[in-house]
Design an enzyme around this catalytic site. Sequence first.
Site, PDB file in Angstrom:
ATOM      1  N   GLY A   7       0.838  -1.194   0.000  1.00  0.00           N
ATOM      2  CA  GLY A   7       0.000   0.000   0.000  1.00  0.00           C
ATOM      3  C   GLY A   7       0.867   1.236   0.000  1.00  0.00           C
ATOM      4  N   GLY A   8       0.272   2.350  -0.310  1.00  0.00           N
ATOM      5  CA  GLY A   8       0.983   3.615  -0.303  1.00  0.00           C
ATOM      6  C   GLY A   8       1.131   4.154   1.111  1.00  0.00           C
ATOM      7  N   ARG A  10       0.366   5.971   4.351  1.00  0.00           N
ATOM      8  CA  ARG A  10      -0.883   6.232   5.078  1.00  0.00           C
ATOM      9  C   ARG A  10      -2.101   5.578   4.425  1.00  0.00           C
ATOM     10  NH1 ARG A  10       1.974   6.709   8.700  1.00  0.00           N
ATOM     11  NH2 ARG A  10       2.734   8.629   9.580  1.00  0.00           N
ATOM     12  N   GLY A  12      -3.171   2.540   5.291  1.00  0.00           N
ATOM     13  CA  GLY A  12      -3.795   1.628   6.239  1.00  0.00           C
ATOM     14  C   GLY A  12      -3.194   0.233   6.178  1.00  0.00           C
ATOM     15  N   LYS A  13      -2.074   0.077   5.468  1.00  0.00           N
ATOM     16  CA  LYS A  13      -1.473  -1.248   5.287  1.00  0.00           C
ATOM     17  C   LYS A  13      -0.991  -1.856   6.605  1.00  0.00           C
ATOM     18  CE  LYS A  13       2.868   0.780   3.723  1.00  0.00           C
ATOM     19  NZ  LYS A  13       2.402   2.128   4.026  1.00  0.00           N
ATOM     20  N   SER A  14      -0.359  -1.065   7.472  1.00  0.00           N
ATOM     21  CA  SER A  14       0.121  -1.598   8.753  1.00  0.00           C
ATOM     22  C   SER A  14      -1.047  -2.002   9.644  1.00  0.00           C
ATOM     23  CB  SER A  14       0.995  -0.570   9.479  1.00  0.00           C
ATOM     24  OG  SER A  14       2.184  -0.352   8.762  1.00  0.00           O
ATOM     25  N   HIS A  56       3.529   4.223  15.974  1.00  0.00           N
ATOM     26  CA  HIS A  56       3.323   2.798  15.706  1.00  0.00           C
ATOM     27  C   HIS A  56       3.414   1.980  17.001  1.00  0.00           C
ATOM     28  CE1 HIS A  56       3.000   1.909  11.352  1.00  0.00           C
ATOM     29  NE2 HIS A  56       3.528   3.105  11.212  1.00  0.00           N
ATOM     30  N   GLU A  71      14.202  -5.391  16.614  1.00  0.00           N
ATOM     31  CA  GLU A  71      14.699  -4.285  15.789  1.00  0.00           C
ATOM     32  C   GLU A  71      15.731  -4.851  14.817  1.00  0.00           C
ATOM     33  OE1 GLU A  71      13.613  -1.150  16.094  1.00  0.00           O
ATOM     34  OE2 GLU A  71      12.427  -1.456  17.914  1.00  0.00           O
TER      35      GLU A  71
END
Length: 186
Positions: A7-8, A10, A12-14, A56, A71
């Site tokens: 997705g681009g 912002r 909503g992919k995360s 996040h 990480e």
Amino acid sequence: MIHLVLGGARSGKSRFAEAQVKLLLAETQNGVDSECFYFATAQALDAEMGERICRHQTQRGSDTIVWRTIECPLELTVALKAHATESSIILVDCLTLWLTNHLLQKEPLLQKEDSWQQVKADFLQLLSELPGTVVLVSNEVGCGIVPMGEINRRFVDEAGWLHQDIAAIADRVTLVTAGLPLCLKG
């Protein structure tokens, strides 16, 4: 199972990927203890990126899932190999930041080309053999104009090729736009 979520910025992919992990976790609660990992590739190299990372983390902190955060801005393949098990559910966010980290390393461009190709080959090989479930988040950046500047064009090219290679082996591929998922595969 491999699920690629594209997705681009912002889009909503995360959020969608995290919701998929919740669904997977609910499905596996029939006697199997799953451990949820969040593999973070971002680096807080400036204040704005630090704020994004905090947002996040806060969003995940209010979740019902207990995330074990790893990480791994560069050594994603090594980290996946070390932590993946048959019962693990892994969320990697995001592949384009991981790619950026590799492309911006302080080495000559020619060595960087060879280095990234080997890193990518190792990652794809491991991904096809990895136990458990992996949800991969990445930015779809190839829908716009061809950017100016060699490094920018290389980034768009490498991201596109990485997505194609992962999509070929993935069980599911979803494109998220305006918070709405579109199933591309699976």
